[in-house]
Motif scaffolding. Structure first.
Motif, short mmCIF file in Angstrom:
data_model
loop_
_atom_site.label_atom_id
_atom_site.label_comp_id
_atom_site.label_asym_id
_atom_site.label_seq_id
_atom_site.Cartn_x
_atom_site.Cartn_y
_atom_site.Cartn_z
N PRO A 1 -11.55 -3.61 -6.35
CA PRO A 1 -10.83 -4.88 -6.50
C PRO A 1 -9.51 -4.76 -7.26
O PRO A 1 -8.63 -5.62 -7.11
N ASP A 2 -9.35 -3.70 -8.06
CA ASP A 2 -8.14 -3.54 -8.86
C ASP A 2 -7.30 -2.34 -8.42
O ASP A 2 -6.49 -1.82 -9.20
N LEU A 3 -7.47 -1.92 -7.19
CA LEU A 3 -6.75 -0.75 -6.70
C LEU A 3 -5.25 -1.01 -6.67
O LEU A 3 -4.77 -2.01 -6.13
N HIS A 4 -4.50 -0.09 -7.29
CA HIS A 4 -3.04 -0.21 -7.37
C HIS A 4 -2.42 1.11 -6.92
O HIS A 4 -2.66 2.15 -7.53
N VAL A 5 -1.65 1.06 -5.86
CA VAL A 5 -1.00 2.25 -5.31
C VAL A 5 0.42 2.33 -5.81
O VAL A 5 1.18 1.34 -5.77
N THR A 6 0.81 3.51 -6.30
CA THR A 6 2.17 3.72 -6.79
C THR A 6 2.87 4.75 -5.91
O THR A 6 2.23 5.52 -5.19
#
Length: 282
Positions: free
Chosen positions: A197-202
């Motif tokens: 739910p908190d996946l953040h791609v940089t």
């Protein structure tokens, strides 16, 4: 996807060790090996031949998403005329995957038929090489009551549709132009919890093993480390471990974003394929 691609030539000089899919390759001037694939057997009950590159399970959690016996999706796949239909219920099994229970199959035109689970489908669509759990039966038979969705992985909610597709007769099919085209469709509304739910791609810099181009939501090529990547075009010699590192995620997260990602047994990703980096587009 309609994007402009470019060919990137990479010369690796003086590199003593290159980490690819968790393996170490020595020799600074050795060229990057080309990714290869091999056919993977289906685990369905009465499987049809599949035309897929093997999907490496490396880094993918097999932890059960919900308790065994839980119904996580249910639908009716119905033809436009309403003359052909089947009821489908997806239930968690006790192996960390899911089974599809089939019932209520009816048709006014008995013919060989197959059921398939696809990411997306429309009436009249042809074959889909990435369809999961393709299962066939003859005109005089009923479909099996249960088929495995193990090929869809521990989170098969990327499969948004179930379809019925007329199959071949043993003889002449010239008067059946609808063979191998989607006849009935049911939309699957899943109730599997989101494991990320908190996946953040940089956006990280290009590097050996992840030298392809990243794109933003407007299909613009991203340079350096500025912008929000939503997709990635795989370059020759890319591997899943380095791709994941470039975008600040784990291999498990990369494979959750791309459940049908094509790799070989060492983690090489098929050159020219697209990687999804947007959780909403899974």
């Amino acid at each position: 996807m309609g994007r402009t691609t470019a060919t990137v030539s990479i010369a690796l000089v003086g590199v003593s060790t290159l980490l690819l899919a968790g393996c170490s390759l020595s020799g600074g001037d050795d060229p990057l090996p080309k990714p290869t694939g091999h056919a993977a057997p289906s685990t369905t009950a009465t499987p049809a031949p599949v035309d897929r590159t093997s999907d490496s399970a490396e880094g993918v959690s097999s932890q059960q998403a919900v308790p065994a016996g839980t119904v996580v999706a249910e639908t009716d796949a119905v033809s436009r005329s309403g003359d052909t239909a089947i009821h489908v219920r997806v239930v968690a099994d006790d192996h960390g995957t899911f089974d599809a229970q089939l019932s209520g199959y009816r048709t006014t035109n008995p013919q060989p038929m197959s059921v398939q689970f696809r990411r997306a489908a429309q009436y009249g669509d042809g074959g889909d090489a990435r369809a999961v759990a393709t299962t066939r039966w003859t005109a005089g038979e009923q479909p099996p009551t249960t088929i495995s969705l193990a090929d869809g992985g521990p989170y098969p909610d990327w499969l948004h549709t179930v379809v019925l597709v007329p199959d071949q007769w043993d003889g002449d099919d010239s008067e059946r132009p609808w063979v191998h085209k989607v006849l009935a469709i049911g939309e699957l509304d899943w109730s599997i919890p989101n494991p990320e739910p908190d996946l953040h791609v940089t956006l990280g810099k290009a590097r050996p093993g992840a030298y392809g181009y990243a794109f933003d939501a407007d299909d613009e090529t991203l340079r350096g480390t500025d912008g929000v990547p939503v997709s990635y075009r795989v370059n020759e010699g890319d591997d899943q471990t380095t791709i994941a590192e470039r975008f600040g995620i784990t291999v498990a997260q990369l494979r959750w974003l791309n459940p049908s990602m094509q790799t070989n047994g060492q983690g090489w990703v098929l050159a020219g394929s697209w990687i999804n980096l947007d959780p909403a587009s899974r």
